[in-house]
Every structure is written in C-alpha cells, then in structure tokens.
Design a protein around this motif. Sequence first.
Motif: not given
Length: 170
Positions: A31-38, A43-47
């Motif tokens: 779950t933490v991995g999925h949340l970190m990926g999201k 962040v990449a989308d905002v950039k």
Amino acid sequence: MIDFGFDKIALIGAVALIVIGPERLPKVARTVGHLMGKAQRYVADVKAEVNRSIELEELKKMKTDFEDAARNVEQSVSSEVNRTSSEMNQAWESLSSSDGNGGGSGSAAADSYHAGEPLSEPPPAYTHPRKNWRLKRGAMPQWYKQRHGVRAKAQSGAARVARFRPPRPL
C-alpha cells in the motif's frame, strides 16, 4: 526529495516490523508503495503542466515578436511601393506632357501604343491534352512508384536475378 540512506531505511523497516507485525507488513508495504508511486506520478504531472505553461508563454511571446516583425516589414514594403509608384507617376506625367507638347519626339513604343497596336503578343491558346480517360488507372501516380521503388509488375526471384546480373565478359 528526502535523502534516505540504507541505515535509515533499515531502521524504519525494523520499527514497522515491530509496530505492525509480520502478518500485515507485506500488505502495508504494498500500500505504501502504491501511494508513493501515485505521489511520484502526481509530482511528475504537475512538473509537466508547469513546463507546458512555460513553453506556451514562450510561444505566445515568440508569436507576438514574429507578428510585430511581419507588421514592420509590411509597413516598410508598402511605404517603398507607395514612394516608387509616386515616382513612376511623376515620371509618366513628365513624359506624357513632353510628348503632347513636342509633337513627334516620343519613342516608337509610345507611338505604337497610341496607334492602337498591342505592346506584346497575346498568350497562347489552350490545347487539350488528348488523354484517354477510359483507361483504368491506379490511384498512385507512376512517378511516385518509380521514385519510391514500388514494383509495378511482380517478378519471380530467378527473373530478378537474371535482370540485375552484370553482363558476362567476352
């Protein structure tokens, strides 16, 4: 981003193993991995959005600069054309006034124009190409096929080898 070394990650993993327990730790880690990926994708989308907006602003600025330059060129060309046409009109008026007063001092071209004769030959008349439109033709033009190497007629491998084989020496 936050700098995590191997020792910090090992300490966090040991605390998580003690607090959460070995049964639920894989599910929590997933779950933490999925949340970190999201979070990373967000962040990449905002950039990417910020970069697009910056590029759009630069393009708008370049567009206005280009339009200004085009407007300046158009104004300079139109002013030169107006100046040249006024000079030509003045020269024409001076020539026509001197021809009218002098009698026979005009050029041969001006005399032929005043006599009603044309200054140049008329354009040639249109001739029909006389193509046979009833023939079946492909949609792709022949010049395109030749330029891009499209085969018009299928040949066997042996026929192609025989066609492209260099001639035998005598």
